[in-house]
Design a protein around this motif. Structure first.
Motif, PDB file in Angstrom:
ATOM      1  N   PRO A 180       1.005  -0.964   0.145  1.00 27.22           N
ATOM      2  CA  PRO A 180       0.648   0.113  -0.286  1.00 27.22           C
ATOM      3  C   PRO A 180       0.876   1.297   0.165  1.00 27.22           C
ATOM      4  CG  PRO A 180      -0.187  -1.202   2.010  1.00 27.22           C
ATOM      5  CD  PRO A 180       0.901  -1.442   1.630  1.00 27.22           C
ATOM      6  N   LEU A 230      -3.634  -0.035  -3.038  1.00 26.30           N
ATOM      7  CA  LEU A 230      -5.030   0.330  -1.964  1.00 26.30           C
ATOM      8  C   LEU A 230      -5.600   1.585  -3.309  1.00 26.30           C
ATOM      9  CD1 LEU A 230      -4.654   2.033   1.491  1.00 26.30           C
ATOM     10  CD2 LEU A 230      -5.071  -0.092   0.097  1.00 26.30           C
ATOM     11  N   LEU A 242      -5.429  -5.794   4.676  1.00 22.87           N
ATOM     12  CA  LEU A 242      -4.905  -4.885   3.179  1.00 22.87           C
ATOM     13  C   LEU A 242      -6.486  -4.793   3.179  1.00 22.87           C
ATOM     14  CD1 LEU A 242      -3.408  -3.377   1.228  1.00 22.87           C
ATOM     15  CD2 LEU A 242      -2.298  -5.298   0.773  1.00 22.87           C
TER      16      LEU A 242
END
Lengths: 341, 561
Positions: B151, B155, B228
């Motif tokens: 990330p 994302l 995540l």
């Protein structure tokens, strides 16, 4: 196992001498590294040369043993018997456990030394202040491309604030300059897919990094959207620019010239195109460049000719802004295609 | 290593009414036999190897020119993400641990099956849906943030595909945990009573170490990926820097598993090496205990080296130094293994079978991969080459030159056992030569690319690197073609190859004491250990075939002076 022992015969002695000489030569003449352009580069290269020397020697000894064994100990025609069983030899095993252990511990100590001389331990002094560092703003999903371009000034300010509070990872001052402020501080922001260099004291903003030779330069790295990694191969230095986590990179350029600035961390489709230049000037050249840019970017109402934006074409209208942000035509094309895809 | 012969313990099987061979369709069912599951793993993973390999060739074709002109850059990133993921999670790990582990462990320790046969089948049947999920992600653009999926990039790109990628990895991770539990219990509880720990084949030691490592590290990856997944889909902010999250925490969680993952990929291969080399060099393995203990040492030290992947990230100086030292220390037990295999070759009577060629090829390539690994362990140098083609070169020397060569060696070595037929040696050698040249041509020049300044994971690069990249592309195409003789040879030989006896290599581990292919439940009467696994040239043996009833009062093993 006579050949694995300390050399006793003329042949093994000769082989040892030859391997040593070849390894020493390779260590000094491999020519694998690009040119050196920072104070850190020779430190890393010397270290690499030592590893190349040791590595070449080990490579030749082990691969040599394999090749010799393959030829000498191949099965002969018609021989279906087993070889003489040798199941171990404690002194020999202790020897080849101890030697690599000594080598890696030696390299470990040497690497700490190099790392310290590069300034790697300096940012640690600020570690205590980490807790109250405000995370700076990163863009929201979906706005990754457009938002940072607009919001970068704000972003960089928050960087500066964070930097002044001092939580830093990366490379700080070399031991001989410890505690001294850098000669030049540049705030560097990574965003998809460009670097923006903000000369904090003067407000000069550029898409390329210009620094004077021989000066202690400190980069305060930050990222607007995703992780980027600031790398100048000729400087042997690399540091990630991490959203929400200011980092620092300090160097002294030793050789005037133009060097690539490469983004080394996967940052999206056009990661490979996220390249710019680092130009190391002589002091006079640098001052000339700096002055020119300061004037160009100054907001002086007396010299501004009023124009009606409606009369300008879109590119004419945007032109001064793109210059300021260091966004060139190539980047824009890529950004457009990113948006379309 | 020799053991006094014990009186035969007859344990007649109560399953004599069972069929003695499987039908082809048994391999497509929820079968609980460890051999069927082993073959299911091997074949499935090999199919994924071909898919992952095609992605690699496509990427190399793109890199033939500096511009991004063949593949769309986002598709390129989807390929590189899925190439890495497939090769790690769907090829090397399932083939080495799931395939060879399942097939060989019960046979090598004299058991009729794994401790939990149904769990074993469940573990395998998690893999095909996981693979389908991964490949299905291409319909949603494909996960593009690299196999590391850091990330914030993961994302903000291709959310559906990224979520499918995460679920796919969690599924194979679950499979890996189930398999590990099964291996550990099987090795501890199901060895034939006459087998002491120091008589267990080294492949079993390697799988034991691997399973322990997987059990410790995989849940951490699952945790990181679950967080995540929540960040992507449910608005949490564990790793969102704009909402108080920390992206570096993800890197710690990820690498806590994914560094050990390289040992999950190489430890079983070390085990395969320790089986293949002595058989074809006709010599006992040199330094049995050193090899067994070094597997455990790698397993333990391997859990404390993960930060070397983060030297350029948000890593405090003390950590960079601590992990430099711990990383360098892993080289010692690894070196011990290499030296032991070379010493096993030394004064042997080496048979150049295809299996042995790949084993020696592995040795040759792994030495270079290991040496470049030592350089990477040191923070000051790693900082220069981190995330460059030097890294790509290094890990392909270790994972292609190591793991894939090892898998090839294992496939040739155990092919007669698995199928009861012999493969064609000539084509095996052609396969080796193409693979060895292809691999070196592809990966050797990459060292120079990385040192000179070419970052990895790029679809476009500086034109000064064009020539070397073209060389790598030629190598990759050759490497792609090298799979053809292998696949054709094995498929053809499986159907029409000449039938061989139970023990064509005259090998001494227990799997060679049963029929080829082994019957259901492995043995009519469970075997009794009369000698160690590597007693070549000992007990009056002269290599004329294994004779369990031979007198055991032969000469004692010779210690090298």
């Amino acid at each position: 196992m006579e050949n694995e022992k300390v050399p006793t015969t003329i042949i093994t002695l000769t082989a040892g001498v030859v391997i040593t000489l070849v390894s020493l030569w390779v260590g000094q003449n491999h020519g694998l590294m690009p040119e050196q352009a920072s104070e850190q580069a020779p430190l890393v290269d010397d270290f690499f040369d030592v590893m190349m020397t040791i590595g070449t020697a080990l490579f030749l000894v082990v691969e040599g043993a394999i090749v010799i064994a393959m030829i000498r100990f191949r099965r002969r025609e018609g021989d279906d018997t087993d070889a003489e069983p040798i199941i171990g030899n404690l002194p020999l095993e202790a020897f080849w456990t101890a030697i690599p252990a000594i080598i890696v511990i030696g390299l470990g100590i040497y690497s700490v030394e190099v790392y310290r001389d590069m300034g790697g331990f300096e940012p640690a002094h600020h570690l205590v202040a980490k807790a109250d560092t405000p995370a700076h703003i990163a863009s929201m999903p979906g706005s990754a491309i457009a938002a940072p371009l607009v919001a970068d000034a704000e972003g960089m300010e928050s960087d500066e604030a964070a930097a002044s509070k001092g939580a830093k990872y990366g490379f700080g001052a070399a031991p001989q300059r410890e505690g001294q402020a850098a000669d030049l501080v540049v705030n560097v922001t990574g965003l998809q897919f460009a670097w923006i260099f903000n000369y904090a004291d003067s407000g000069v903003v550029a898409g390329e990094l210009h620094v004077p030779v021989g000066k202690d330069v400190q980069l305060n790295l930050s990222a607007q959207d995703v992780i980027h990694s600031f790398w100048v191969p000729q400087f042997r230095l690399k540091q990630d620019a991490i959203p929400g986590q200011p980092t620092e990179l300090r160097f002294v350029a030793t050789k005037p010239g133009t060097y690539p600035v490469v983004c080394a961390e996967l940052c999206g489709g056009y990661h490979g195109a996220m390249r710019t230049q680092l130009i190391v000037h002589t002091q006079e050249e640098y001052e000339a460049w700096f002055e020119e840019h300061q004037i160009a970017q100054q907001q002086n109402p007396n010299q501004t000719v009023a124009v009606n934006p409606a009369d300008l074409s879109e590119s004419e209208f945007l032109e001064p802004y793109t210059t300021k942000l260091g966004v060139d035509e190539k980047t824009l094309t890529q950004l457009h295609s990113m948006h379309e895809s | 290593m020799t053991q006094t012969e014990t009186a035969p313990q007859s344990q007649a099987t109560s399953h004599s009414s069972h069929p003695t061979a499987w039908k082809w369709y048994d391999y497509f069912t929820f079968n609980v036999d460890h051999k069927v599951i082993g073959i299911q793993y091997l074949v499935t993973s090999f199919v994924f190897y071909l898919i992952g390999g095609l992605m690699a060739v496509a990427m190399r074709a793109e890199l033939y020119t500096p511009d991004s002109d063949l593949l769309d850059p986002n598709l390129y990133n989807a390929f590189l993400t899925n190439h890495g993921t497939i090769m790690i999670f769907f090829w090397v790990v399932p083939a080495a641990i799931g395939g060879f582990g399942n097939y060989l462990i019960p046979l090598m320790i004299g058991a009729r099956d794994m401790a939990f046969p149904k769990l074993n089948a469940i573990a395998f049947w998690l893999v095909p849906p996981a693979g389908a999920l991964l490949l299905g992600s291409f319909f949603f653009g494909g996960a593009q943030s690299g196999w590391t999926s850091y990330p914030p990039l993961s994302l903000i790109t291709a959310n559906t595909a990224q979520s499918m990628w995460i679920l796919s990895i969690i599924l194979v991770g679950t499979s890996s945990i189930l398999g590990s539990v099964n291996f550990i219990i099987t090795i501890f509880k199901m060895r034939v009573p006459s087998m002491r720990w120091d008589q267990m084949p080294l492949f079993c030691w390697a799988i034991l170490a691997t399973s322990i490592l997987a059990l410790f590290s995989t849940p951490v990856l699952a945790a990181g990926l679950t967080l995540l997944l929540f960040d992507i889909n449910f608005g949490t902010s564990f790793f969102r820097p704009d909402a108080g999250g920390n992206v570096v925490v993800y890197q710690h969680l990820f690498w806590f598993y994914s560094h050990p993952a390289v040992y999950l990929m190489i430890l079983p291969i070390f085990g395969i090496m320790s089986e293949v080399v002595p058989v074809h060099a006709r010599k006992p393995i040199f330094g049995y205990k050193a090899i067994a203990y070094s597997s455990l040492a790698i397993c333990i030290v391997g859990l404390f080296v993960w930060v070397h992947h983060m030297f350029t990230s948000g890593t405090p100086p003390w950590m960079r130094m601590f992990f430099t030292i711990s990383t360098l220390i892993v080289a010692v037990p690894t070196g011990v293994k290499i030296f032991s295999w070379v010493a096993t070759l030394w004064q042997g009577k080496i048979r150049y079978t295809s299996a042995m060629l790949f084993a020696i090829g592995l040795l040759g390539m792994f030495v270079l991969g290991g040496l470049s690994g030592v350089t990477l362990g040191t923070a000051p140098f790693d900082i220069h080459v981190h995330d460059t083609y030097y890294i790509v070169a290094h890990f392909h020397y270790v994972l292609f030159g190591g793991s894939v060569f090892g898998l090839y060696a294992g496939m040739y070595h155990w092919f007669p056992k698995i199928t009861g037929r012999m493969y064609n040696e000539t084509w095996g050698k052609v396969h080796f030569v193409l693979t060895f040249i292809g691999a070196n041509l592809t990966f050797l020049p990459m060292h120079s690319l990385g040192l000179q300044g070419m970052p990895r994971r790029v679809a476009m690069y500086d034109p000064q690197f064009t020539a070397i990249n073209q060389l790598c592309t030629f190598g990759a195409i050759l490497l792609g073609f090298s799979v053809v003789p292998f696949a054709v040879n094995l498929i053809w030989s499986w159907m029409y190859g000449p039938k061989v006896g139970d023990n064509p290599w005259d090998a001494l581990t227990l799997e060679w004491t049963t029929s080829s292919p082994p019957e259901i439940e492995n043995w009519e009467v469970l075997p009794v250990l009369t000698h160690g696994p590597y007693a070549y040239g000992m007990n009056g043996r002269n290599g004329k075939g294994l004779n369990p009833s031979a007198p055991t009062s032969g000469e004692p093993a010779v210690e090298a002076k």
